[in-house]
Design a protein around this motif. Structure first.
Motif, PDB file in Angstrom:
ATOM      1  N   ALA A  52       6.008   4.036 -11.594  1.00  0.00           N
ATOM      2  CA  ALA A  52       6.150   2.576 -11.648  1.00  0.00           C
ATOM      3  C   ALA A  52       5.007   1.998 -12.482  1.00  0.00           C
ATOM      4  O   ALA A  52       4.024   1.473 -11.952  1.00  0.00           O
ATOM      5  N   GLU A  53       5.136   2.079 -13.798  1.00  0.00           N
ATOM      6  CA  GLU A  53       4.013   1.757 -14.677  1.00  0.00           C
ATOM      7  C   GLU A  53       3.541   0.312 -14.563  1.00  0.00           C
ATOM      8  O   GLU A  53       2.362   0.027 -14.712  1.00  0.00           O
ATOM      9  N   GLN A  89       0.364   0.486  -1.956  1.00  0.00           N
ATOM     10  CA  GLN A  89       0.095   1.910  -1.781  1.00  0.00           C
ATOM     11  C   GLN A  89      -1.234   2.239  -2.452  1.00  0.00           C
ATOM     12  O   GLN A  89      -1.595   1.630  -3.467  1.00  0.00           O
ATOM     13  N   VAL A  90      -1.926   3.240  -1.903  1.00  0.00           N
ATOM     14  CA  VAL A  90      -3.185   3.701  -2.482  1.00  0.00           C
ATOM     15  C   VAL A  90      -3.231   5.220  -2.366  1.00  0.00           C
ATOM     16  O   VAL A  90      -2.758   5.785  -1.373  1.00  0.00           O
ATOM     17  N   ALA A  91      -3.772   5.871  -3.369  1.00  0.00           N
ATOM     18  CA  ALA A  91      -3.912   7.329  -3.305  1.00  0.00           C
ATOM     19  C   ALA A  91      -5.167   7.759  -4.050  1.00  0.00           C
ATOM     20  O   ALA A  91      -5.526   7.175  -5.073  1.00  0.00           O
ATOM     21  N   SER A  92      -5.819   8.784  -3.509  1.00  0.00           N
ATOM     22  CA  SER A  92      -6.925   9.442  -4.197  1.00  0.00           C
ATOM     23  C   SER A  92      -6.341  10.687  -4.854  1.00  0.00           C
ATOM     24  O   SER A  92      -5.753  11.537  -4.175  1.00  0.00           O
ATOM     25  N   LEU A 128       0.540  10.472  -2.906  1.00  0.00           N
ATOM     26  CA  LEU A 128       0.579  10.348  -4.364  1.00  0.00           C
ATOM     27  C   LEU A 128       1.965   9.941  -4.855  1.00  0.00           C
ATOM     28  O   LEU A 128       2.099   9.041  -5.698  1.00  0.00           O
ATOM     29  N   ALA A 129       3.015  10.608  -4.377  1.00  0.00           N
ATOM     30  CA  ALA A 129       4.370  10.307  -4.855  1.00  0.00           C
ATOM     31  C   ALA A 129       4.760   8.865  -4.563  1.00  0.00           C
ATOM     32  O   ALA A 129       5.344   8.171  -5.413  1.00  0.00           O
ATOM     33  N   GLU A 130       4.409   8.402  -3.359  1.00  0.00           N
ATOM     34  CA  GLU A 130       4.753   7.022  -2.987  1.00  0.00           C
ATOM     35  C   GLU A 130       3.974   6.020  -3.835  1.00  0.00           C
ATOM     36  O   GLU A 130       4.500   4.965  -4.210  1.00  0.00           O
ATOM     37  N   THR A 131       2.717   6.323  -4.107  1.00  0.00           N
ATOM     38  CA  THR A 131       1.914   5.405  -4.919  1.00  0.00           C
ATOM     39  C   THR A 131       2.397   5.376  -6.365  1.00  0.00           C
ATOM     40  O   THR A 131       2.488   4.304  -6.980  1.00  0.00           O
ATOM     41  N   LEU A 132       2.720   6.528  -6.907  1.00  0.00           N
ATOM     42  CA  LEU A 132       3.213   6.561  -8.283  1.00  0.00           C
ATOM     43  C   LEU A 132       4.595   5.915  -8.407  1.00  0.00           C
ATOM     44  O   LEU A 132       4.979   5.459  -9.487  1.00  0.00           O
TER      45      LEU A 132
END
Length: 406
Positions: A52-53, A89-92, A128-132
């Motif tokens: 989701a750019e 959403q947030v991801a490291s 990661l997948a949900e954030t991207l």
């Protein structure tokens, strides 16, 4: 139209005609290949990422001094970022699509294989997948209970402790199609070394960082590894990205003033920076094409003007014998069309040869046949436009010139 008289005239000017034909052939060959390369670069720059750019923000930082428990600090940071209004959403993460470096692995479908079946990139990071915003097309995403700290994984690799290793993986549709064509990938194992990872989900697209070969750009997998490498992805609505980015930086600096922010980007910046070289190459190739066409046009204008000046008596005689201005105009246009056609035919053969050289030495794809008509039409058009001025001057030569010249 009098083709034979034109050919007869050209036989008396073999060298100049041959030089013009050679110039047109070289231009045709180079323009066909250059336009093909430009199209390749444009397709590459428009490559879909599968994320989701318009909703993503990326922050990279480095900490000064020792950090005894970076995983605990990472969790505190993520909690701070989640509290920012508008953050969904947030991801490291360890890497991002269109990043400048990548973590890759050889993938086997049989642990006894001597060579890997494919090379794929490894994405790590909880959520990661949900954030991207990747689109799940089969199975499920990774569950929280499946994640393992990267330091535990590294220790397990050193001690050959398979029990501490992750057991599941999510892969892309392209990777699944390559490993098991026409089969359901869910539940099948892949091997990065000797330890199996079972496919539990398939996402539609997820492009890899550092793309060196477009044909494998979508071979990506998401492993359940928890990382703390100073790189955060934040997902929010498009209109909130700038505000969220500013607030996130303030919160991270307040939590640890000793951080050094390495980069802070909305996703358009990530894509733009990644394709800088492709954009520059596209502009360079376009400039080469324009320059070649202009030089060819100038050559046609110069040669046409020379021939008109040289043939004034011949033109005057023809006019005196009843040739109209239109006849003279068409004569020169037909003459240019014949020269251009010979040059284009030679140019197409040369273009094919150049493409074969590029295929062998630079692994470029075969030049599609559709580019030949494009080059031919461009050169015919350039030739007819370029010769129009000299042809009109020739058509304006009065019949009395024949008498004066005599």
């Amino acid at each position: 139209m009098e083709i034979l008289p034109i050919l007869s005239t050209l036989r008396r000017h073999k060298i100049t005609a041959a030089l013009l034909i050679l110039e047109i052939a070289l231009t045709c060959a180079i323009v066909c290949n250059a336009v093909f390369l430009i199209t390749q670069r444009i397709d590459r720059m428009n490559m879909p990422s599968g994320v989701a750019e318009k909703e993503l923000v990326r922050i990279r930082f480095a900490s000064i001094g020792a950090n005894d428990d970076k995983y605990a600090r990472d969790q505190e940071d993520l909690q701070l970022l989640r509290q920012i209004p508008g953050v969904t959403q947030v991801a490291s993460v360890n890497q991002v699509p269109f990043g400048n470096s990548s973590n890759n692995s050889g993938v086997k479908i049989d642990p006894d294989q001597k060579k890997s079946t494919i090379n794929a990139t490894n994405y790590y990071g909880v959520n990661l997948a949900e954030t991207l915003g990747t689109q799940l097309v089969a199975g499920r995403n990774l569950r929280p209970d499946e994640y393992v700290d990267m330091k535990t994984i590294m220790a397990a690799l050193q001690t050959k402790n398979d029990k501490a290793m992750p057991k599941t993986v999510v892969i892309t549709q392209a990777m699944a199609n390559r490993l098991w064509p026409g089969q359901n990938p869910l539940g099948k194992p892949i091997y990065l070394d000797q330890t199996p990872l079972y496919v539990v989900g398939v996402v539609k697209e997820l492009v890899r960082p550092s793309i060196w070969d477009d044909s494998i750009a979508k071979y990506s997998m998401i492993l359940p590894a928890r990382v703390a490498e100073g790189q955060y992805l934040i997902r929010t609505s498009p209109q909130d990205r700038d505000r969220v980015l500013k607030t996130a930086l303030e919160k991270l600096k307040a939590a640890d003033p000793h951080r050094v922010i390495l980069s802070k980007q909305v996703w358009e910046d990530v894509r733009t920076r990644f394709f800088e070289d492709d954009r520059a190459m596209t502009g360079l190739l376009a400039g080469v094409c324009v320059a070649l066409l202009v030089v060819t046009a100038l050559g046609i204008v110069g040669l046409g003007s020379f021939w008109v000046a040289q043939r004034r008596r011949q033109i005057g005689v023809r006019r005196a014998l009843g040739a109209t201005r239109g006849n003279i105009l068409r004569y020169f246009q037909t003459e240019n069309f014949l020269l251009a056609t010979i040059g284009i035919v030679l140019g197409m053969a040369l273009a094919y040869g150049i493409n074969l050289f590029l295929m062998v030495h630079y692994e470029l794809p075969r030049l599609p046949g559709s580019y030949f008509p494009i080059g031919a039409i461009a050169l015919w058009a350039v030739g007819q436009i370029a010769v129009l001025g000299p042809a009109m001057r020739a058509a304006a030569v009065p019949p009395v010139v024949a008498t004066r010249a005599a």
